[in-house]
Design a protein around this motif. Structure first.
Motif: not given
Ligand SMILES: O=C(O)CCC(=O)C(=O)O
Ligand SMILES: [Fe+2]
Length: 336
Positions: A174, A194, A196, A203, A205, A210, A267, A269, A281, A283, A285, A287
């Motif tokens: 992602r 949420h 995950d 992740l 960053n 976050l 967590h 964002v 910003r 970021s 991920v 998963f």
């Molecule tokens: O963008 C982030 O730092 C975290 C994103 C996140 O928690 C997610 O996509 O599940």
């Protein structure tokens, strides 16, 4: 021609502000975990039982190239976000703050689900880089899961057998882009609170944004499980990791497999605090999720407590779990 302005500029961002309610996570060296450092493994286990979030120092590890590959994947993502809206709408519905690329489409000798390879042009062109990223990230996640498996007393290879990269799964990459924080009103929330729906999440960053909940939150409400009270604690900013490090967090499958011993922290964002929030910003991920056909239930091992869950009998395949509960997000009714 005017040179295109880059939005993603790692190494050139303003510094993360001081004097705010923030947290520096614990750091674990991946190289030392790869070398079987038992004392470090034990410390990692303790952290994963109480918080489930930490920095992973990638330097000198077998996966150190993931730092640079991650940046390359975000640059591909930036090209996607820059596409005209009509073009983006063909793939994702348009005004997306993030987009996912399914692992099953990316690993070329895997059996991709229908539509998994209908990508925008930058993803088509970047497929080899994204494939490498997916494979390396998955394998890095396995090093950490294997270390936790040893501490739980699981037979060697147990977690690996539930996450074979060539088997169908909903693993995905992602890339997110949050717009700059233009208003003083707030708080604008990019991603609400949420846990995950993963076994483990990697992740990347480069700036803040976050936040994690200060108290453990094993958010498996759908399994009628209440381990942690949800109304104690507060949100704190997570300091972005130092260069050469990524963030790791555990997800709900790790909680379920370990009979509620491991923790998947809540967590969310927001735009980064302070000066960093004036820029978009980015970021990234990866998963790591159980295979579609893997059954999501407490595993048997000397270190895994029995009877902690109200309903240990709830066991469904991970695919059914994802179908019933959506990809992630807000499975517990908590304030964003
Ligand atoms: O963008 C982030 O730092 C975290 C994103 C996140 O928690 C997610 O996509 O599940
Ligand atoms: Fe998340």
């Amino acid at each position: 021609m005017v040179a295109a302005t880059k939005e993603f500029t790692p190494g050139e961002y303003a510094s993360f502000p001081t004097g705010i309610d923030s947290l520096r996570l614990e750091t674990f060296s991946l190289a030392r975990l790869e070398n079987g450092d038992e004392a470090l493994e034990e410390k990692l286990f303790e952290t994963c039982k109480t918080r489930g979030f930490f920095y992973l120092d990638m330097r000198d590890s077998q996966h150190s190239s993931l730092v640079e590959i991650g940046e390359a994947v975000v640059r591909i993502g930036e090209e996607v976000f820059k596409l005209p809206l009509e073009e983006k709408q063909k793939y994702t519905g348009g005004l997306m703050p993030f987009f996912n690329i399914a692992k099953d489409g990316i690993i070329v000798d895997n059996v991709a689900p229908p539509g998994a390879r209908s990508w925008p042009a930058p993803v088509q062109a970047g497929q080899p880089v994204i494939e490498r990223f997916a494979k390396e990230s998955h394998s890095c996640g396995m090093v950490v899961l294997a270390a936790l498996g040893r501490r739980l007393g699981l037979p060697s290879g147990t977690f690996e057998a539930l996450h074979r990269i060539r088997e169908p799964s909903t693993d995905s990459v992602r890339v997110s882009r949050g717009p700059p924080n233009q208003t003083a009103e707030g708080p604008m929330i990019f991603t609400p609170g949420h846990t995950d729906a993963t076994s483990i999440t990697l992740l990347w960053n480069w700036v803040g944004g976050l936040q994690i909940w200060t108290e453990p939150d094993r958010g498996l409400n759908d399994f009628k499980t209440v381990i942690d009270p949800i109304d104690q604690g507060r949100w704190v900013w997570v300091e972005p990791p130092p260069p050469g490090h990524i963030i790791i967090n555990l997800g709900d499958a790790a909680v379920q497999y370990s009979g509620g011993l491991l923790c998947s922290a809540r967590h969310r964002v927001l735009p980064p605090p302070g000066e960093q929030g004036r820029r978009p910003r980015y970021s990234l991920v990866y998963f790591v999720r159980p295979e579609d056909a893997a059954v999501l239930k407490r595993l048997e091992a000397p270190g895994i407590p029995a009877g902690r869950f109200e309903d240990d009998a709830v066991a469904m395949t991970f695919k059914d779990y994802v179908t019933q509960h959506g990809a992630s997000f807000l499975r517990r009714k908590v304030a964003a």
